[in-house]
Design a protein around this motif. Structure first.
Motif, PDB file in Angstrom:
ATOM      1  N   SER A 507       0.837  -1.199   0.000  1.00 27.87           N
ATOM      2  CA  SER A 507       0.000   0.000   0.000  1.00 27.87           C
ATOM      3  C   SER A 507       0.872   1.249   0.000  1.00 27.87           C
ATOM      4  N   ALA A 508       0.350   2.329  -0.602  1.00 27.44           N
ATOM      5  CA  ALA A 508       1.087   3.590  -0.612  1.00 27.44           C
ATOM      6  C   ALA A 508       0.762   4.450   0.605  1.00 27.44           C
ATOM      7  N   ARG A 509      -0.369   4.179   1.274  1.00 26.67           N
ATOM      8  CA  ARG A 509      -0.775   5.017   2.401  1.00 26.67           C
ATOM      9  C   ARG A 509      -0.180   4.456   3.689  1.00 26.67           C
ATOM     10  N   VAL A 510       1.114   4.661   3.888  1.00 23.76           N
ATOM     11  CA  VAL A 510       1.772   4.155   5.102  1.00 23.76           C
ATOM     12  C   VAL A 510       2.517   5.285   5.796  1.00 23.76           C
ATOM     13  N   ILE A 511       2.725   5.092   7.095  1.00 27.90           N
ATOM     14  CA  ILE A 511       3.469   6.050   7.904  1.00 27.90           C
ATOM     15  C   ILE A 511       4.349   5.253   8.866  1.00 27.90           C
ATOM     16  N   VAL A 512       5.545   5.740   9.135  1.00 26.90           N
ATOM     17  CA  VAL A 512       6.490   5.033  10.005  1.00 26.90           C
ATOM     18  C   VAL A 512       6.729   5.896  11.243  1.00 26.90           C
ATOM     19  N   LYS A 513       6.667   5.251  12.417  1.00 30.38           N
ATOM     20  CA  LYS A 513       6.926   5.958  13.679  1.00 30.38           C
ATOM     21  C   LYS A 513       7.986   5.219  14.478  1.00 30.38           C
ATOM     22  N   ASP A 514       8.737   5.978  15.282  1.00 26.77           N
ATOM     23  CA  ASP A 514       9.743   5.347  16.143  1.00 26.77           C
ATOM     24  C   ASP A 514       9.113   4.955  17.471  1.00 26.77           C
ATOM     25  N   SER A 515       9.924   4.489  18.401  1.00 29.00           N
ATOM     26  CA  SER A 515       9.395   3.968  19.669  1.00 29.00           C
ATOM     27  C   SER A 515       8.791   5.066  20.538  1.00 29.00           C
ATOM     28  N   GLU A 516       9.103   6.338  20.237  1.00 30.80           N
ATOM     29  CA  GLU A 516       8.513   7.457  20.983  1.00 30.80           C
ATOM     30  C   GLU A 516       7.220   7.944  20.326  1.00 30.80           C
ATOM     31  N   GLY A 517       6.825   7.320  19.227  1.00 35.91           N
ATOM     32  CA  GLY A 517       5.610   7.744  18.532  1.00 35.91           C
ATOM     33  C   GLY A 517       5.830   8.864  17.550  1.00 35.91           C
ATOM     34  N   ARG A 518       7.100   9.247  17.317  1.00 35.36           N
ATOM     35  CA  ARG A 518       7.391  10.330  16.368  1.00 35.36           C
ATOM     36  C   ARG A 518       7.395   9.789  14.942  1.00 35.36           C
ATOM     37  N   SER A 558      14.693   5.608   7.674  1.00 34.50           N
ATOM     38  CA  SER A 558      15.953   5.707   8.415  1.00 34.50           C
ATOM     39  C   SER A 558      15.768   5.120   9.803  1.00 34.50           C
ATOM     40  N   VAL A 559      16.771   4.348  10.231  1.00 35.32           N
ATOM     41  CA  VAL A 559      16.712   3.749  11.563  1.00 35.32           C
ATOM     42  C   VAL A 559      18.002   4.057  12.309  1.00 35.32           C
ATOM     43  N   SER A 560      17.893   4.061  13.626  1.00 37.07           N
ATOM     44  CA  SER A 560      19.049   4.229  14.501  1.00 37.07           C
ATOM     45  C   SER A 560      19.017   3.084  15.497  1.00 37.07           C
ATOM     46  N   VAL A 561      20.084   2.278  15.523  1.00 37.78           N
ATOM     47  CA  VAL A 561      20.070   1.056  16.332  1.00 37.78           C
ATOM     48  C   VAL A 561      21.285   1.040  17.249  1.00 37.78           C
ATOM     49  N   PRO A 562      21.077   0.801  18.544  1.00 35.05           N
ATOM     50  CA  PRO A 562      22.203   0.815  19.487  1.00 35.05           C
ATOM     51  C   PRO A 562      23.115  -0.392  19.297  1.00 35.05           C
ATOM     52  N   PRO A 563      24.338  -0.327  19.845  1.00 34.49           N
ATOM     53  CA  PRO A 563      25.263  -1.463  19.709  1.00 34.49           C
ATOM     54  C   PRO A 563      24.746  -2.710  20.414  1.00 34.49           C
ATOM     55  N   LEU A 564      24.939  -3.870  19.799  1.00 31.86           N
ATOM     56  CA  LEU A 564      24.490  -5.148  20.345  1.00 31.86           C
ATOM     57  C   LEU A 564      23.092  -5.009  20.921  1.00 31.86           C
ATOM     58  N   GLY A 565      22.222  -4.416  20.103  1.00 25.90           N
ATOM     59  CA  GLY A 565      20.888  -4.144  20.620  1.00 25.90           C
ATOM     60  C   GLY A 565      19.890  -3.958  19.510  1.00 25.90           C
ATOM     61  N   PHE A 566      18.652  -3.582  19.924  1.00 21.49           N
ATOM     62  CA  PHE A 566      17.618  -3.392  18.907  1.00 21.49           C
ATOM     63  C   PHE A 566      16.839  -2.112  19.158  1.00 21.49           C
ATOM     64  N   SER A 567      16.207  -1.654  18.085  1.00 18.91           N
ATOM     65  CA  SER A 567      15.244  -0.556  18.122  1.00 18.91           C
ATOM     66  C   SER A 567      13.949  -1.061  17.507  1.00 18.91           C
ATOM     67  N   THR A 568      12.855  -0.381  17.818  1.00 16.42           N
ATOM     68  CA  THR A 568      11.547  -0.794  17.323  1.00 16.42           C
ATOM     69  C   THR A 568      10.908   0.340  16.530  1.00 16.42           C
ATOM     70  N   TYR A 569      10.311  -0.012  15.400  1.00 17.64           N
ATOM     71  CA  TYR A 569       9.602   0.959  14.560  1.00 17.64           C
ATOM     72  C   TYR A 569       8.228   0.393  14.216  1.00 17.64           C
ATOM     73  N   ILE A 570       7.263   1.298  14.082  1.00 23.84           N
ATOM     74  CA  ILE A 570       5.892   0.892  13.774  1.00 23.84           C
ATOM     75  C   ILE A 570       5.527   1.419  12.391  1.00 23.84           C
ATOM     76  N   VAL A 571       5.050   0.524  11.530  1.00 26.28           N
ATOM     77  CA  VAL A 571       4.562   0.916  10.206  1.00 26.28           C
ATOM     78  C   VAL A 571       3.051   0.767  10.225  1.00 26.28           C
ATOM     79  N   GLY A 572       2.356   1.892  10.058  1.00 26.62           N
ATOM     80  CA  GLY A 572       0.897   1.860  10.112  1.00 26.62           C
ATOM     81  C   GLY A 572       0.278   2.456   8.869  1.00 26.62           C
ATOM     82  N   THR A 573      -1.051   2.381   8.808  1.00 26.55           N
ATOM     83  CA  THR A 573      -1.783   2.980   7.701  1.00 26.55           C
ATOM     84  C   THR A 573      -1.948   4.472   7.975  1.00 26.55           C
ATOM     85  N   ALA A 574      -1.597   5.281   6.988  1.00 24.23           N
ATOM     86  CA  ALA A 574      -1.705   6.734   7.158  1.00 24.23           C
ATOM     87  C   ALA A 574      -3.160   7.177   6.995  1.00 24.23           C
ATOM     88  N   ASP A 575      -3.541   8.196   7.766  1.00 21.74           N
ATOM     89  CA  ASP A 575      -4.876   8.783   7.593  1.00 21.74           C
ATOM     90  C   ASP A 575      -4.973   9.422   6.210  1.00 21.74           C
TER      91      ASP A 575
END
Length: 1015
Positions: A507-518, A558-575
């Motif tokens: 789908s083209a109507r997507v939005i990506v947010k980081d773990s803080e909801g930004r 774009s993602v930012s991932v800590p050393p020997l660790g993970f980050s989480t991102y959410i891909v949702g449907t855009a309004d």
């Protein structure tokens, strides 16, 4: 007639007067000073797969291909050794020995352990296989050797002393210093070197040398190296397998053809001939070859007799021996030995037979091995963070499969097709088990829980092993009913990474947010036509079904991932009215105008000529590097062997018969895709070659993803596909290629350090193996190209780098495999030639500045970010899960010149840690220095009770290994040779590890868990 009758009567009288009785052969081992000592080393070279699969070779299956059964070898050898305590035998491949050992009774095991303890049966080399030296990555070499050495230590309490790489097709510098000296080996032996090199060494008595493989570690990591005068079989006339044609000793006086003195004379003559090309009075005869000793008595009976009668004769001394005994005798001779540096590539056994084709052969398999190597490294880290469990999934099957894949007829690409399929199947089974471990470990680390118990994970993670061909069911699924996609990204490197990742979406109507909801900036890019075709065809070939979902875009963010660790991102449907991912602009240029097209959103700009449809310039606005640069494709037609020399191009040998450039078949056409994160240039050269060049906003290199195949061979000509990156640099015939991903070695076109090269093959004879990269430099600039798997490459023209990316050939090269290298992929509708998708990376720097990029990005290519996918309902994920995690102290990052290449909890609860310095001495002005790693900050939630430094394969304490190290004398060496820098001893209170350039240090840690991760 009367004379004949008289002779018969006389002969009958002789026979009647002689007596035949049991002869007690004296086989007692002894070395006699002042005599030529012939060390007879009984061995069988057992390929862990080649013409048959590893299991078929073991149990004797598929004997219509080759009558080989390793089970018979081991059964037969053990019986023969038990008959005479003086007999000896060496065994190398632990993958086979493990299979045999599992099937033995306790009574048999006790007897075999006695043979091992007494030195009659000696484990040599000791890895799971005799690995290749051109095409594996150094981390895989370490892992497969560690697995074998651990098995030998656990079962027999033994530590192998000698390297035995008798069959690989050329020898690497990393083998000498890392997989030799750093293992504690006292010596290394092999057979295959260039025929011109061997001729000179035979003449000058320099077949035995001290090999310093690393400029950085110098004499602190040198090894005594013996090259056999001819091959790894015995001298002519001394092979004794059943049906061999060598005359056995006939010493029964009652039988005809008594020949003791004749055979003793043959033995002495062969010994003297070898002594004439060998220093000291010790020579080694390798008594065996491929899959021999299936009836061991046929060998041992003859060797017993030779030792007995040769020693009675007295001109030379013969004894049962091993490479360890031979090494000790050489050392005791107190001789000075010539010094060898660099490596033994490329290898040719005849004027037109350079074994440089296998550097690229079976590129899909080479790529699969590399991908799973990195996955194995990450999986062991995650298992450590979770805590190893004897129940549930583990990495054992993947470890075994990767180990045998390093065999010199596996990742090399020189096996038969059904054997390649067997290796790939084993890797796939291992991956599926490790995938479960990774998913459960990530779920464990991501779930918030009380500190009282670990609980059972309820989070389910999926992974996408076919992501490279844009097949990823969790990311492609339609996001409906308020559900969104959770992407957890794991970084196995010791430093923070900021990268752009891509996943397929429908789908083209997507939005990506980081773990803080930004909201995170993201970009939608169209799939290329070739990607869509590969996706549908190869998913059907691999999974037996056509993919249901239609994928419209790659979603990049774009993602930012800590050393020997993970980050989480959410891909949702855009309004409908809200922010959404940016859809890239697409513009196709038909090549009708004489314009320049600029590509790139950041510092790096690539300039393309519209009318020619090709790259013309590389411009970096940050460091002001600007260079003329072109990239093109071509192919070599494979020689069919029908000329005066019957040598064809095949799985091993590269013998080109003409070079052809590949021009675009249609009007020069460029499709430019632009967006906020990256630009892409799509080029379709013809129906079977296309590529996408990517320039990321935050990076200063170009990434080229190519699709090559099916290579057409319906014209009856095999083809070897190359790409060339061409600049105007004046490079004076000089270029640099890596050794197994580690040290870079200087190469000069049409030149060898060790002899005056007679050039017969100006292309194939200048090809070298590349696992990490290749670079050129002139007095102002460096051009570097990094690769995603093992390939062959060269610089055949000044200022130009050439890589061979794929090969499809229709003639066998007569080196034993007996099958053409013609890989196909089949679906129910039929088969077609294999298509290869791969990547290489290009950067141009000021002189002296390229190493930082090669080493840093080289690590990131080897260890890509690991993606795992889950689903959330509503917005509850972040409140119920840990969204970011790092296994090390949050204030700490590993130095930029150090990598963690092993972090693994062993069965006994100890932790195996390996740290590698990534730079050579003098390679970089900032990073070719002593580096320090703080163990307390690497393990913040654990109490480190004890740290023991070990040998590279962790089978002995480093201090004990160094005490036993033999101090060889170098011929003509100056006393004042500067000693290599090494990291200092570990202070048990401070726990800071020092690493000198190119040093790898291995530790076993005893730790207590102070806090469970995720608690």
């Amino acid at each position: 007639m009367a004379i004949t009758l008289l002779f018969a009567i006389l002969l009958a009288g002789v026979v009647n007067s002689a007596k035949s009785s049991c002869i007690e052969y004296n086989t007692a081992q002894r070395i006699i000073p002042g005599k030529i000592n012939v060390h007879l080393v009984p061995h069988s070279h057992d390929d862990v797969g080649w013409l048959k699969t590893v299991d078929q070779y073991y149990f004797g299956g598929n004997n219509s291909i080759r009558g080989a059964c390793v089970q018979n070898v081991l059964d037969s050898v053990i019986s023969a050794l038990l008959e005479d305590k003086n007999r000896k035998f060496i065994y190398v491949e632990m993958a086979f020995f493990q299979r045999w050992w599992r099937q033995q009774s306790n009574a048999k095991k006790i007897k075999v352990k006695e043979l091992v303890d007494s030195g009659q049966l000696e484990f040599i080399n000791g890895g799971m296989c005799m690995h290749d030296e051109a095409t594996p990555h150094y981390i895989d070499l370490i892992d497969q050797t560690t697995l074998g050495h651990k098995y030998i230590k656990d079962e027999f309490g033994q530590i192998p002393r000698v390297g035995w790489q008798i069959d690989p097709f050329g020898h690497s510098a990393v083998q000498a210093y890392l997989l030799g000296a750093e293992l504690g080996f006292d010596s290394l032996f092999f057979a295959r070197i260039d025929y011109q090199d061997r001729a000179k060494r035979l003449k000058e008595k320099t077949l035995e040398v001290l090999w310093q493989g690393s400029k950085s570690l110098g004499s602190s990591s040198q090894i005594f190296t013996g090259i056999f005068p001819r091959h790894y079989d015995p001298p002519d006339g001394f092979t004794f397998e059943i049906n061999d044609v060598s005359p056995p000793i006939q010493d029964d006086v009652l039988l005809f053809d008594y020949n003791v003195q004749e055979r003793v004379n043959d033995f002495v003559a062969a010994a003297l001939a070898q002594a004439n090309v060998t220093r000291t009075n010790h020579i080694m005869w390798t008594m065996g070859t491929d899959f021999r000793y299936q009836y061991a008595n046929s060998w041992f009976r003859q060797m017993d007799k030779f030792i007995h009668y040769v020693n009675q004769d007295g001109r030379v001394n013969a004894l049962y021996s091993t490479p360890s005994i031979y090494t000790d005798a050489k050392y005791a001779a107190n001789e000075q030995w010539p010094l060898k540096t660099d490596d033994f590539f490329p290898y040719a056994d005849k004027p037109n037979a350079y074994w440089t084709g296998y550097f690229t052969s079976r590129p899909a398999f080479k790529g699969y091995v590399r991908v799973l190597s990195a996955y194995y490294l990450a999986a062991r880290q995650l298992e450590f963070f979770k805590g190893r469990s004897s129940l549930g999934p583990n990495t054992d099957a993947l470890a075994d499969a990767l180990a045998i894949a390093q065999h010199h007829d596996a990742v090399s690409g020189t096996e038969r097709q059904h054997v390649a399929a067997d290796y790939a199947l084993r890797l796939s089974i291992g991956y599926m088990e490790a995938e479960k471990l990774v998913a459960s470990s990530l779920a464990f680390l991501a779930e918030s829980r009380s500190s009282t118990g670990q609980g059972n994970s309820v989070t389910s993670f999926q992974q996408c092993p076919l992501l490279n061909i844009s097949f990823c069911p969790p990311s492609q699924a339609a996001l409906s009913d308020g559900k969104s996609l959770v992407v957890v990204i794991y970084n196995s490197l010791g430093w923070k990474r900021e990268e752009t990742i891509r996943i397929p979406v429908s789908s083209a109507r997507v939005i990506v947010k980081d773990s803080e909801g930004r909201e995170i900036e993201s970009q939608l890019l169209p799939l290329s036509n070739s990607t869509s075709h590969i996706r549908s065809h190869y998913v059907k070939a691999y999974l037996g079904k056509t993919p249901r979902e239609t994928v419209k875009y790659w979603l990049a963010f774009s993602v930012s991932v800590p050393p020997l660790g993970f980050s989480t991102y959410i891909v949702g449907t855009a309004d409908q009215t809200g922010p959404s991912s940016t859809i890239s602009t697409v513009h196709t240029y038909e090549g009708s105008k004489n314009n320049t097209i600029e590509v790139g959103q950041g510092s790096l700009k690539l300039l393309y000529s519209e009318d020619e449809g090709k790259l013309t310039r590389y411009v970096n606005s940050r460091n002001l590097v600007t260079a003329v640069a072109e990239q093109s494709y071509g192919y070599y037609s494979g020689n069919d062997g029908t000329g005066k020399d019957p040598q064809a191009s095949g799985a091993y040998v590269f013998r080109p018969n003409g070079t052809f450039s590949i021009k675009s078949e249609s009007q020069a056409q460029l499709t430019i895709v632009r967006g906020p994160l990256l630009d892409e240039v799509h080029q379709q050269l013809n129906s079977w070659i296309s590529q996408v060049t990517r320039v990321y906003k935050g990076k200063e290199h170009a990434e080229v993803e190519f699709n090559i195949g099916p290579i057409p061979v319906d014209d009856g000509i095999g083809k070897e596909i190359i790409t060339q990156i061409t600049t105007t640099m004046k490079t004076n015939r000089t270029f640099y290629t890596d050794s197994n991903g580690r040290d870079f070695i200087k190469r000069i076109r049409d030149f060898r350090n060790d002899w005056d090269l007679q050039v017969n093959q100006p292309v194939a004879g200048n090809y070298y193996p590349i696992n990490l990269g290749i670079y050129l430099q002139d007095n102002s600039t460096e051009l570097s190209v990094l690769v995603d798997r093992s390939v062959g490459g060269s610089s055949l023209v000044d200022g130009q780098i050439e890589l061979m990316l794929h090969r499809r050939l229709i003639h066998d090269d007569l080196r034993g495999v007996g099958e053409v290298l013609n890989e196909t992929v089949c679906v129910p509708e039929g088969c077609e030639g294999l298509t290869i998708q791969g990547k290489f990376y290009i950067q141009i720097d000021h002189i002296g500045e390229g190493a930082k990029w090669r080493r840093t990005v080289g690590q990131e290519i080897y260890s890509p970010l690991l993606l795992a996918f889950s689903e959330q309902d509503g917005d509850d994920w972040m409140s119920s899960h840990v969204s970011t995690f790092s296994g090390i102290d949050p204030s700490y990052t590993l130095p930029n010149n150090v990598a963690i290449i092993t972090l693994q909890e062993l069965e006994n609860g100890k932790v195996l840690l390996r740290l590698a310095h990534l730079y050579e001495t003098g390679e970089d002005k900032d990073y070719s220095v002593l580096a320090s790693v703080e163990l307390k900050k690497l393990f913040p939630n654990k109490k480190i009770n004890k740290v023991t430094e070990m040998s590279l394969s962790a089978n002995q304490e480093r201090a004990e290994m160094e005490k036993r190290r033999l101090a060889w004398k170098v011929e003509g060496s100056a006393e004042g040779e500067s000693k290599a820098v090494r990291g200092g001893p570990l202070d048990p209170a401070k726990l800071v590890v020092e690493l000198a350039p190119m040093e790898i240090r291995t530790f076993l840690l005893n730790v207590d868990y102070l806090q469970v991760f995720g608690a």
